[in-house]
Design a protein around this motif. Structure first.
Motif, PDB file in Angstrom:
ATOM      1  N   MET A   1       0.896  11.151   9.469  1.00 13.37           N
ATOM      2  CA  MET A   1       1.278  10.296   7.952  1.00 13.37           C
ATOM      3  C   MET A   1       0.621  11.419   7.156  1.00 13.37           C
ATOM      4  N   TYR A   2       0.732  12.497   6.439  1.00 11.52           N
ATOM      5  CA  TYR A   2      -0.142  13.105   5.839  1.00 11.52           C
ATOM      6  C   TYR A   2       0.332  12.714   4.207  1.00 11.52           C
ATOM      7  N   TYR A   3      -0.504  12.091   3.784  1.00 14.93           N
ATOM      8  CA  TYR A   3      -0.631  11.679   2.442  1.00 14.93           C
ATOM      9  C   TYR A   3      -0.296  11.065   2.170  1.00 14.93           C
ATOM     10  N   PRO A   4       1.157   9.505   2.827  1.00 17.79           N
ATOM     11  CA  PRO A   4       1.842   8.886   2.167  1.00 17.79           C
ATOM     12  C   PRO A   4       1.495   8.267   1.443  1.00 17.79           C
ATOM     13  N   THR A   5       2.934   8.147   0.325  1.00 14.94           N
ATOM     14  CA  THR A   5       2.962   7.100  -0.534  1.00 14.94           C
ATOM     15  C   THR A   5       3.095   5.776   0.040  1.00 14.94           C
ATOM     16  N   PHE A   6       2.691   4.554  -0.126  1.00 17.44           N
ATOM     17  CA  PHE A   6       2.661   2.978   0.298  1.00 17.44           C
ATOM     18  C   PHE A   6       3.930   1.848  -0.187  1.00 17.44           C
ATOM     19  N   ARG A   7       4.661   1.937  -0.676  1.00 21.08           N
ATOM     20  CA  ARG A   7       4.990   1.438  -1.646  1.00 21.08           C
ATOM     21  C   ARG A   7       4.492  -0.696  -1.202  1.00 21.08           C
ATOM     22  N   LEU A   8       3.851  -1.441  -1.484  1.00 20.88           N
ATOM     23  CA  LEU A   8       3.353  -2.991  -1.698  1.00 20.88           C
ATOM     24  C   LEU A   8       3.720  -3.065  -2.718  1.00 20.88           C
ATOM     25  N   LYS A   9       4.095  -4.980  -2.659  1.00 20.29           N
ATOM     26  CA  LYS A   9       4.351  -5.531  -3.506  1.00 20.29           C
ATOM     27  C   LYS A   9       4.706  -4.604  -5.255  1.00 20.29           C
ATOM     28  N   ASN A  10       5.848  -4.328  -5.209  1.00 19.96           N
ATOM     29  CA  ASN A  10       6.395  -2.795  -5.924  1.00 19.96           C
ATOM     30  C   ASN A  10       5.406  -2.151  -6.812  1.00 19.96           C
ATOM     31  N   ALA A  11       4.428  -1.728  -6.175  1.00 16.03           N
ATOM     32  CA  ALA A  11       3.557  -1.018  -6.530  1.00 16.03           C
ATOM     33  C   ALA A  11       3.009   0.520  -5.560  1.00 16.03           C
ATOM     34  N   PRO A  12       3.129   1.182  -5.367  1.00 18.08           N
ATOM     35  CA  PRO A  12       2.913   2.475  -4.920  1.00 18.08           C
ATOM     36  C   PRO A  12       1.326   2.958  -4.528  1.00 18.08           C
ATOM     37  N   ILE A  13       1.077   2.989  -3.734  1.00 19.66           N
ATOM     38  CA  ILE A  13      -0.268   2.998  -3.217  1.00 19.66           C
ATOM     39  C   ILE A  13      -0.478   4.035  -2.281  1.00 19.66           C
ATOM     40  N   ASP A  14      -1.665   5.030  -3.122  1.00 17.55           N
ATOM     41  CA  ASP A  14      -1.432   6.196  -1.596  1.00 17.55           C
ATOM     42  C   ASP A  14      -2.977   5.989  -0.542  1.00 17.55           C
ATOM     43  N   GLY A  15      -2.258   6.878   0.372  1.00 17.95           N
ATOM     44  CA  GLY A  15      -3.040   6.773   1.921  1.00 17.95           C
ATOM     45  C   GLY A  15      -3.345   8.150   1.798  1.00 17.95           C
ATOM     46  N   GLU A  16      -3.971   7.925   2.859  1.00 21.46           N
ATOM     47  CA  GLU A  16      -4.816   9.197   3.659  1.00 21.46           C
ATOM     48  C   GLU A  16      -3.989   9.586   4.599  1.00 21.46           C
ATOM     49  N   VAL A  17      -4.886  10.374   5.417  1.00 23.22           N
ATOM     50  CA  VAL A  17      -4.429  11.428   6.364  1.00 23.22           C
ATOM     51  C   VAL A  17      -4.207  10.132   7.643  1.00 23.22           C
ATOM     52  N   ILE A  18      -2.765  10.211   8.188  1.00 22.76           N
ATOM     53  CA  ILE A  18      -3.247   9.036   9.071  1.00 22.76           C
ATOM     54  C   ILE A  18      -2.083   9.842  10.932  1.00 22.76           C
ATOM     55  N   PHE A  19      -3.567   9.247  11.713  1.00 21.25           N
ATOM     56  CA  PHE A  19      -2.766   9.846  13.292  1.00 21.25           C
ATOM     57  C   PHE A  19      -2.674   8.796  13.738  1.00 21.25           C
ATOM     58  N   ILE A  20      -1.244   9.091  14.516  1.00 24.91           N
ATOM     59  CA  ILE A  20      -0.574   7.468  14.907  1.00 24.91           C
ATOM     60  C   ILE A  20      -0.677   8.209  16.644  1.00 24.91           C
ATOM     61  N   SER A  21      -2.199   7.870  17.701  1.00 26.78           N
ATOM     62  CA  SER A  21      -1.371   8.213  18.748  1.00 26.78           C
ATOM     63  C   SER A  21      -0.782   7.441  19.611  1.00 26.78           C
ATOM     64  N   PRO A  22      -0.851   7.961  21.119  1.00 24.50           N
ATOM     65  CA  PRO A  22      -0.459   6.683  21.961  1.00 24.50           C
ATOM     66  C   PRO A  22      -1.623   5.600  22.262  1.00 24.50           C
ATOM     67  N   ILE A  23      -3.095   5.242  22.199  1.00 23.52           N
ATOM     68  CA  ILE A  23      -3.424   4.186  22.332  1.00 23.52           C
ATOM     69  C   ILE A  23      -4.103   4.351  20.954  1.00 23.52           C
TER      70      ILE A  23
END
Length: 310
Positions: free
Chosen positions: A145-167
């Motif tokens: 996930m490359y700098y995704p924009t999350f939406r929580l409580k109707n507010a956008p929040i920018d995230g950092e680089v997220i690597f989701i591995s099997p572990i």
């Protein structure tokens, strides 16, 4: 090649069904690599059996053989791309890089469009060296996930680089200061960058990492998903002085980068159920901005969807 499941607020076909597309991508990638590698071996065998004069005469035939290699990912998953006639690279190493470079725009397409919708992706991503690095240098079972924009409580929040591995999940802050050869981790708000004994303050990456960590942990908790989450400050170019334990964060500077990198590349594990469940939960809370494809748009006006629960 890692899989780009989300970047910014673009619509992603992984958001449709994250339990389907990762394994499908791996299978189709392997099938197309085998085809390309077979053509490459065939081309090399032809060159070995022909003298220089006959190579010139039959060069068109070699190109024609390569032109049979169709676009990746058939069966309507991705629109076929016209294949330009060209001669394959000479070495296996060059062939692998060639293959990865052909995959890259398809990855962008998967992460910015679906059958019915598309997002207006910035053209700069086609030349984004950092994104290419995260996609091309790590195994297929890493979901990015490359700098995704999350939406929580109707507010956008920018995230950092997220690597989701099997572990587990790693939140990565890539810290590479071009005007510094040494970075000192001093506190949670400001760090020190030093160049030729001249110091300057920079914003600490710990704040951004903590923000993304809180978002991820709250989402996983909502769905009762137990999955490790780690924070990483990563620099391939700068030496970093600081105690990781002080921030509950792995601080990887130039001196420790190769070890970190090799550990990630050596991970041999299939996709895991918990990994896909975690990815699915995070995707459900990402903001998406997209338009209907023209063939699917019944109205004459353009509509946008910004859904946090898809």
């Amino acid at each position: 090649m890692a899989q780009l499941i989300k970047f910014e607020d673009y619509v992603s076909r992984y958001g449709w069904n994250v339990f389907r597309y990762p394994s499908q991508y791996i299978r189709l990638k392997q099938e197309n690599w085998n085809k390309l590698n077979g053509l490459w071996n065939e081309q090399n065998e032809q060159y070995e059996t022909l003298d220089e004069d006959r190579q010139d005469i039959n060069s068109t035939n070699h190109t024609s053989t390569f032109s049979k290699w169709k676009a990746f990912f058939k069966r309507g998953v991705v629109e076929e791309e016209p294949v330009q006639e060209e001669v394959l690279p000479k070495t296996k190493h060059e062939l692998k890089q060639y293959f990865l470079d052909k995959l890259y725009p398809i990855q962008l397409k998967w992460a910015s469009s679906t059958v019915t919708e598309l997002s207006f992706m910035a053209k700069a991503y086609y030349y984004d060296a950092t994104l290419k690095y995260f996609l091309q240098r790590f195994p297929d079972t890493y979901l990015l996930m490359y700098y995704p924009t999350f939406r929580l409580k109707n507010a956008p929040i920018d995230g950092e680089v997220i690597f989701i591995s099997p572990i587990g999940i790693e939140i990565i802050y890539l810290l590479e200061e071009t005007k510094a050869d040494l970075i000192m981790a001093t506190d949670e708000r400001t760090w020190i960058a030093e160049m030729n004994h001249v110091q300057s303050k920079i914003l600490s990456p710990i704040l951004a990492l903590k923000r993304t960590e809180q978002i991820i942990k709250s989402i996983l908790s909502k769905y009762d998903i137990q999955f490790p989450v780690k924070k990483v400050v990563l620099s391939r170019t700068n030496h970093i002085i600081g105690e990781s334990e002080s921030y509950h964060t792995n601080i990887i500077g130039k001196q420790g980068y190769e070890k970190w990198f090799e550990e990630k590349r050596k991970l041999k594990s299939p996709l895991k159920s918990r990994q896909l469940k975690a990815a699915d939960a995070l995707l459900k809370h990402c903001q998406t901005t997209s338009v209907k494809r023209p063939e699917w748009e019944e109205e004459t006006t353009t509509t946008f969807s910004m859904d946090d629960e898809r």
